[in-house]
Design a protein around this motif. Sequence first.
Motif, mmCIF file in Angstrom:
data_model
loop_
_atom_site.group_PDB
_atom_site.id
_atom_site.type_symbol
_atom_site.label_atom_id
_atom_site.label_comp_id
_atom_site.label_asym_id
_atom_site.label_seq_id
_atom_site.Cartn_x
_atom_site.Cartn_y
_atom_site.Cartn_z
ATOM 1 N N ALA A 142 0.849 -1.191 0.000
ATOM 2 C CA ALA A 142 0.000 0.000 0.000
ATOM 3 C C ALA A 142 0.879 1.233 0.000
ATOM 4 O O ALA A 142 1.968 1.241 0.580
ATOM 5 C CB ALA A 142 -0.910 0.013 1.226
ATOM 6 N N PHE B 69 7.143 12.438 -10.710
ATOM 7 C CA PHE B 69 6.346 11.428 -9.997
ATOM 8 C C PHE B 69 7.123 10.957 -8.794
ATOM 9 O O PHE B 69 8.334 10.720 -8.870
ATOM 10 C CB PHE B 69 6.060 10.237 -10.921
ATOM 11 C CG PHE B 69 5.363 9.094 -10.220
ATOM 12 C CD1 PHE B 69 3.979 9.040 -10.152
ATOM 13 C CD2 PHE B 69 6.094 8.069 -9.623
ATOM 14 C CE1 PHE B 69 3.340 7.995 -9.495
ATOM 15 C CE2 PHE B 69 5.461 7.026 -8.968
ATOM 16 C CZ PHE B 69 4.083 6.998 -8.903
ATOM 17 N N PHE B 70 6.419 10.798 -7.675
ATOM 18 C CA PHE B 70 7.054 10.237 -6.486
ATOM 19 C C PHE B 70 6.082 9.303 -5.790
ATOM 20 O O PHE B 70 4.888 9.606 -5.671
ATOM 21 C CB PHE B 70 7.499 11.343 -5.521
ATOM 22 C CG PHE B 70 8.401 10.838 -4.427
ATOM 23 C CD1 PHE B 70 9.739 10.575 -4.691
ATOM 24 C CD2 PHE B 70 7.916 10.571 -3.161
ATOM 25 C CE1 PHE B 70 10.574 10.088 -3.691
ATOM 26 C CE2 PHE B 70 8.743 10.082 -2.155
ATOM 27 C CZ PHE B 70 10.080 9.840 -2.431
ATOM 28 N N GLY B 71 6.604 8.158 -5.325
ATOM 29 C CA GLY B 71 5.781 7.191 -4.619
ATOM 30 C C GLY B 71 6.337 6.914 -3.245
ATOM 31 O O GLY B 71 7.564 6.858 -3.053
ATOM 32 N N PRO C 41 5.411 4.536 0.499
ATOM 33 C CA PRO C 41 4.520 3.550 1.132
ATOM 34 C C PRO C 41 4.035 4.000 2.501
ATOM 35 O O PRO C 41 4.126 3.257 3.478
ATOM 36 C CB PRO C 41 5.421 2.311 1.232
ATOM 37 C CG PRO C 41 6.781 2.868 1.423
ATOM 38 C CD PRO C 41 6.820 4.154 0.654
ATOM 39 N N TRP D 184 1.215 1.592 -6.727
ATOM 40 C CA TRP D 184 1.290 2.972 -6.243
ATOM 41 C C TRP D 184 2.649 3.602 -6.523
ATOM 42 O O TRP D 184 2.767 4.821 -6.607
ATOM 43 C CB TRP D 184 0.997 3.021 -4.743
ATOM 44 C CG TRP D 184 1.875 2.129 -3.936
ATOM 45 C CD1 TRP D 184 1.584 0.857 -3.540
ATOM 46 C CD2 TRP D 184 3.190 2.413 -3.457
ATOM 47 N NE1 TRP D 184 2.649 0.327 -2.839
ATOM 48 C CE2 TRP D 184 3.639 1.262 -2.771
ATOM 49 C CE3 TRP D 184 4.030 3.519 -3.524
ATOM 50 C CZ2 TRP D 184 4.901 1.185 -2.174
ATOM 51 C CZ3 TRP D 184 5.282 3.454 -2.935
ATOM 52 C CH2 TRP D 184 5.703 2.304 -2.268
ATOM 53 N N ALA D 185 3.690 2.778 -6.658
ATOM 54 C CA ALA D 185 5.046 3.307 -6.829
ATOM 55 C C ALA D 185 5.419 3.520 -8.288
ATOM 56 O O ALA D 185 6.576 3.842 -8.575
ATOM 57 C CB ALA D 185 6.052 2.363 -6.174
ATOM 58 N N ARG D 186 4.487 3.340 -9.181
ATOM 59 C CA ARG D 186 4.806 3.452 -10.594
ATOM 60 C C ARG D 186 3.918 4.478 -11.283
ATOM 61 O O ARG D 186 2.738 4.585 -11.002
ATOM 62 C CB ARG D 186 4.652 2.095 -11.287
ATOM 63 C CG ARG D 186 5.673 1.055 -10.820
ATOM 64 C CD ARG D 186 7.070 1.404 -11.302
ATOM 65 N NE ARG D 186 8.092 0.525 -10.756
ATOM 66 C CZ ARG D 186 8.864 0.819 -9.711
ATOM 67 N NH1 ARG D 186 8.743 1.977 -9.097
ATOM 68 N NH2 ARG D 186 9.772 -0.034 -9.272
ATOM 69 N N LEU D 187 4.534 5.165 -12.239
ATOM 70 C CA LEU D 187 3.869 6.208 -13.010
ATOM 71 C C LEU D 187 2.818 5.593 -13.940
ATOM 72 O O LEU D 187 3.133 4.677 -14.705
ATOM 73 C CB LEU D 187 4.920 6.942 -13.848
ATOM 74 C CG LEU D 187 4.436 8.028 -14.792
ATOM 75 C CD1 LEU D 187 4.042 9.257 -14.004
ATOM 76 C CD2 LEU D 187 5.531 8.370 -15.803
#
Lengths: 465, 481
Positions: free
Chosen positions: B50, B64-66, B68, B354-357
Amino acid sequence: MSVQTETELDLAARVLELARASAGPAADVDVSVGRVALALTRFADSYIHQNVADTTTEVRLRIHSEGRTTSASSTLVGTDALREMVERTVAAAKVSPLDPGWPGLIGPTPVLPSHDIDEAVIEASPADRASRVRDYVEAVGELTAAGYFRTRYWTTAYANSAGQAVSGSCTEAALDAIAKTASLSDGVARQASRRIADIDGAVHGVRAAAKARAWDGAVEIEPGTYEVVLEPTAVADVLYCLGNFGFNGKLVNEHQSFLEFGSTQMDPSVTLVDDGVSAFAAGLPFDSEGTPRTRLLLVENGVSRAAAYDRRAAAAAGIAGNGYAGLDSAAHGMSPHNIRLEPSAGPAPVEVEGPASNSSVQALVAQVERGLLVTDHFYTRCLDPRRVVMTGLTRNGTWLIENGEIVRPVKNMRFTQSYSEAFGPGNVLAIGDHAIALPYNYGPNSATAPGLRLAAWKFTGGASG
Amino acid sequence: MTHFDAADAAIEGALAAGATYADARVMHRRFESMSARNGDVENLTQRETAGIGVRALVGGCWGFFGVPDLADAAARQAGVRAAEIAAASATVPNRRAGREALIPAQPEVGSWASECLIDPLSVPLSDKGDLLTSATAEMRKQGADIATGSYDIWDTRKWFASSEGSRIDQHVRECGGAISSTVIGDGETQVRSYPSRRGQFGTRGWELVEETDLAAHAARIADEARALTRAPQCPAGERTVIIGGEQMALQIHESVGHAIELDRILGWEAAYAGTSWLDLSQLGSLKYGSELMNIVIDPTYPGALGSFGWDDEGTRAAPRDAVRNGIWTGVLAGRESAAVAGLDYAGSVRSDGWARLPMVRMTNVGLEPGPHTLEEMIAATEDGIYMDMNRSWSIDDRRLNFQFGCEVAYEIKHGKLGRMLKNPTYTGIGPRFWSSMDMLSSETVAWGTPNCGKGQPGQTGHTGHPAAPARFTNVRVGVRG
C-alpha cells in the motif's frame, strides 16, 4: 550508512521475534528485508518525459511449521501492520498444504562484506540526473535522444530462527539510451556501474550518435547463416538467456537444461562466472534465504562447472545452495544475477570512428572475412529451453563486414538460434579484450560482457518483409 | 484520515511546491499465488502493498514520487518531491513547449467494483491447494515428467484524486489458474497446458477458476504432451493456417494492441519497448487487415482482465474502435499523449502499483466475432494446419515482424483434422498477415494476459483480449533454429 543497514537488520529481527512468539519455538522462521531507493529519469524526443522516484521497504516472512510452509510479504512496516502480517501468515501456515520439499534454514554463516557503496549515488538529486541526461541529449547533436539515466540504492537484511543474521547494501548508476536520425536509423549506448562518476552522458551520446549515423541507409540482405561479431550489448542478451535457461538449477534438476557438469560443452576460450560481490556491477552478498554469494564459476575453459540454486533446488540435487533464492524462485527457478563472460587479455580500449563501439570490438571486426556486426538484440524468446533455442531480432545497428571492413549498414533481421550451440566448441572464434557492465531492468542484476566473434548465427528472416 | 484525505494532502503538497496540476493515487493490493508440482505444493506467496503515488506538472514537465506511507505528512511530502522532480524535468524541456499538457476533462466522481461471486481470497488455502495437487498428481500419473499447476489472485483498491476535482474509488478483483504437463524427450521438451500456459484470467472471482475446471483436463494434456514427442515436426513452408482462440489473443496483443499504443507511436518508448509502424497521419485511412478485422478497445467488457471503471488518470471507461472493417481508426491514449497527438480522447492510462507512473497500457483489445465456427473453418480447408496455445512469442520494435510458437498443431487435409504436429511456429508481417484473414469464428473468449511488460522502471500490465479462432492464408510456418 551503517545506521541504515542496522535499521533493516533490526526490522528483520523484530519481525522474527514476533513470528517466533506466534508460531512457536518448533517452527522454522525466516525474515528478509529489502529496501530500494530508485530514481529514474527517462527521456524521449530529446526531453525528459517521465521522471520518477520511490523508496520502498519490503518485509518477507516465511514460516514452516508441522510440515507446512507459507510465506507473506508486505511493504507496510508499521508495528500494527507487521503484527497483522505475522498473524495472517501463522494462520495460513496451519491450513496450507503439506510441503515435503522444505529444505530447512541456513545456520549462522558469514557473508562477504558488501563492496563499497557510492555516496554520490545515494545523494544524487533530480537535478543531478537531469544534468547527465542533458549531457547526453546535447552530445547527440541534431539527432533525437531517448532512454534513461537511473540511480538505485539497495539495503537488505536477513534473519532466521536458526541463527543466521546478515545485512548488505549496494549502489548502481546506469544509462541506457539511443540516438535516432531523421531517417529513423538509431544507435545505442548502455552502461551500468556501482559509481555514478563512471557514467558520462556526453561520451555515451557521441557513441550512440556515431552508430546511428553509420546505420543510416541500411539495406536488406538475404537471411542465412552468417559469422557475427556481437557488441557487448548483444552478448549481454546471450548471457541472460544462457543464465535463465541453462544455468537455472531448477531446470537442471528437471533435465530441461543443456548442462552436464564436467563436460566440455562450450569452446575452451569461454569462461563464465557469476560475480556480484567482486565485479564492478551492483550485487548483493546474500540471497533471500540468507545464503552467502561468492564468485560462482559456471563454465571454466569450456567445461560446465555449476548452476544457480536456491536451497530447495539444491536439496533436490543433493548439493548446497549457492545463493540464488528469490521470492519466486521455488516456482520459477533461479538464474545468475551478475553473469560475466571473461574477456581476453588486452589493452584498455579507445573510442574509434564508425559503428564499432570501441577499439576492442573494432579488432574483432578486422578479423572477419564476411559476416555481420550486430549491436543489440530485441525481444528474444525461447523456443526450446533444452538447447536454448531463441528467436529475436537485431536492433540499434547491424552492418555487413567484408575483408575486415564495415561495408554497409543492414536492416534488422530475425534470428532463430541455439545460444548454447553458438558457444559450442569451435564456434567461438574470438572474445574481445574489454568487458563492460550492462544494466538490467529489474533487481540488482547485470551482465558484464566483451565483444564476441562467433562462427555461425542463423538469421531466419528480414524484419521488414 | 481517509485515503482520499491522503491523496488530497499529496496534491496540496505538489501545488504548494509550484505544480500547476497534480493527481494522486492511493493503492492497496493483496496478492496471493500458489504453485504445485507433481502432486505437491511448491510455493505459496502472499503479498500486501500500500502506498501513494503522486504526479505533478511544473512548467509543462512531469515528476512522480511514490511512498509507502499514507500519513498526512508523508503524503504531503510526496507531493513536494513530485513537484521538485518535475522542476528538474523542466531543465531538459520539450522542444514543443507551449502545447497544453493534458486534453481537457471534466472532474469525475464515483465508485466502481468488478463483479465477484466468490471472493478468491476467502477460499480456504487447503481447498485451493487440493485443486492444484490433485490435478498435478493426475497429470503425473498419466505420464507427465513435470506436472505443474498454479493460480494467482489480485485484490486491488484504489482511491484517485486530482487537482481538477476528481475523486474516484475502485475495487478490482482478478484471478485465474492453469495446469501444464511437460514431457522430456530425446533432446527436446514438449508441453501441453490448459486453459493456457499461464492460465485464464479475468476481473472475476474464484468462480472463474471453478468454471475452468482444471482437473477435468489433466489427463488429456498429459497424454497430448507425451504424444507430441512422437509426432512429426510441423512442416516448413507457406500454408493456410487456422489459429486457435488462445493464440489469437496473443496475436492481437502483440501485433495490434502494442502497435496502437499512442506513446509508442509518439516515440516515448523508442529506447526500450519500441515504437510502432503506424503513422498518425494515416489514422482513419490505413488498411490494417481484411474486412473481417474489427478490433475494439473496450475496458467495459464484463469480466475481462483489462476492465475498469476509470483509468488511472480518472478517465471514465468507454469502448472505442481501433480497427473497423480492416481500417485503422483508433489508438490507446492518455490525456497527455492525446494532447501531443492532437486527439480528443484518452482512457487507457494505467499503473501496476502505487510506486509506478501511470502510462499508456492496453485495456481490453479484442476482435469482434466473425460469421463462422471453428468446425466450419476446418471443413472449408483443403490443405492446412491448425495450431493453438502459445509457447513462445517475439516481435520487432515496430510491432511489424512477429514469430510465434505454439504448443500443438494438427494437419488439415480435405476438410478434416489429421496428424498431430510438434514444434509449430509461424511468422509474418502484421498488415500482410491480417489482410490474409479470410475466415473468423464467432466463438469468442475474453482471454486474459496478466504479464504484459512495459516501461522503465518495468511495469506488469493486465490486459484482456476477446478472441476467436481465425483462418489465414499463405502463412510461413515451421521456422526452426
